[in-house]
Motif scaffolding. Sequence first.
Motif, short mmCIF file in Angstrom:
data_model
loop_
_atom_site.label_atom_id
_atom_site.label_comp_id
_atom_site.label_asym_id
_atom_site.label_seq_id
_atom_site.Cartn_x
_atom_site.Cartn_y
_atom_site.Cartn_z
N ASN A 67 40.98 25.89 39.31
CA ASN A 67 40.46 25.54 40.41
C ASN A 67 41.30 24.47 41.13
OD1 ASN A 67 40.23 23.19 38.64
ND2 ASN A 67 37.95 23.17 38.67
N GLY A 68 42.53 24.27 40.44
CA GLY A 68 43.62 23.52 41.13
C GLY A 68 43.58 21.94 40.49
N ARG A 69 42.81 21.64 39.58
CA ARG A 69 42.56 20.11 39.19
C ARG A 69 43.41 20.30 37.83
NH1 ARG A 69 36.06 19.05 39.00
NH2 ARG A 69 36.46 17.23 40.41
N THR A 70 43.93 19.03 37.81
CA THR A 70 44.95 18.64 36.82
C THR A 70 44.31 18.06 35.59
OG1 THR A 70 46.73 18.38 38.51
CG2 THR A 70 47.18 17.52 36.15
N PHE A 71 44.52 18.54 34.40
CA PHE A 71 43.96 18.06 33.13
C PHE A 71 45.25 17.74 32.14
CE2 PHE A 71 44.03 22.61 32.73
CZ PHE A 71 44.26 22.55 31.07
N SER A 72 45.00 17.08 31.13
CA SER A 72 45.98 16.80 30.15
C SER A 72 45.14 17.27 28.70
CB SER A 72 46.28 15.28 30.09
OG SER A 72 46.95 14.79 31.03
N CYS B 123 44.23 18.40 13.00
CA CYS B 123 44.42 17.89 14.40
C CYS B 123 43.18 18.05 15.26
CB CYS B 123 45.64 18.18 14.99
SG CYS B 123 47.29 17.41 14.30
N VAL B 124 42.96 17.12 16.08
CA VAL B 124 42.00 17.66 17.20
C VAL B 124 42.72 17.61 18.33
CG1 VAL B 124 39.71 16.71 18.01
CG2 VAL B 124 40.07 16.74 15.65
N SER B 125 42.21 18.61 19.11
CA SER B 125 42.65 18.58 20.76
C SER B 125 41.67 18.08 21.70
CB SER B 125 42.79 19.97 20.95
OG SER B 125 43.89 20.58 20.24
N LEU B 126 42.10 17.04 22.46
CA LEU B 126 41.28 16.42 23.34
C LEU B 126 41.79 16.72 24.82
CD1 LEU B 126 39.13 14.17 23.73
CD2 LEU B 126 41.16 12.46 23.80
N PHE B 127 40.79 17.27 25.51
CA PHE B 127 41.05 17.52 26.77
C PHE B 127 40.44 16.59 27.65
CE2 PHE B 127 41.53 21.48 24.53
CZ PHE B 127 42.41 22.54 25.38
N LEU B 128 41.47 16.03 28.62
CA LEU B 128 41.09 15.14 29.63
C LEU B 128 40.95 15.62 31.25
CD1 LEU B 128 42.82 13.83 26.90
CD2 LEU B 128 42.90 11.86 28.67
N PHE B 129 39.88 15.57 31.72
CA PHE B 129 39.47 15.90 33.08
C PHE B 129 39.17 14.84 33.89
CE2 PHE B 129 38.74 19.45 30.11
CZ PHE B 129 39.42 20.62 30.69
N GLY B 130 39.32 15.21 35.10
CA GLY B 130 38.68 14.24 36.21
C GLY B 130 39.36 12.98 36.16
N GLU B 131 38.48 11.81 36.21
CA GLU B 131 38.79 10.29 36.27
C GLU B 131 39.26 10.05 35.01
OE1 GLU B 131 38.76 8.32 38.91
OE2 GLU B 131 38.18 10.04 40.09
N VAL B 132 39.00 10.71 33.85
CA VAL B 132 39.68 10.34 32.64
C VAL B 132 40.96 10.71 32.59
CG1 VAL B 132 39.51 10.48 30.04
CG2 VAL B 132 37.30 10.39 31.30
N HIS B 133 41.51 11.88 33.06
CA HIS B 133 42.81 12.31 33.22
C HIS B 133 43.66 11.38 34.17
CE1 HIS B 133 46.52 14.65 33.83
NE2 HIS B 133 46.05 14.70 35.26
N LYS B 134 43.13 11.12 35.33
CA LYS B 134 43.62 10.18 36.18
C LYS B 134 44.22 8.67 35.47
CE LYS B 134 41.65 12.23 40.33
NZ LYS B 134 40.86 12.16 41.58
#
Length: 86
Positions: free
Chosen positions: A47-52, A65-76
């Motif tokens: 959808n074009g949104r950036t994430f980490s 290990c645990v993978s944590l995906f950061l989206f939206g305001e949390v990513h920013k």
Amino acid sequence: MDRKMANRKLIRLSQLKNKLATENLEEIDWVTFGVIVKKVTPQSANNGRTFSIWRLNDLRNLNECVSLFLFGEVHKEHWKTDQGTV
């Protein structure tokens, strides 16, 4: 820290998978801590949104290990956080 941890259960990241399988964690006030051991360069979703993506570890068992995906305001807000941060 004692005040923040009062009445909470510490679950190590290396124990999380087992605890999720054997306990109903939705009924427990629990907390975990992790160290960012790897960061993937920010990605773009369809959808074009950036994430980490961060890989977290508790330094007790380096194979778990645990993978944590950061989206939206949390990513920013957090995408520049340094590897090695707790």
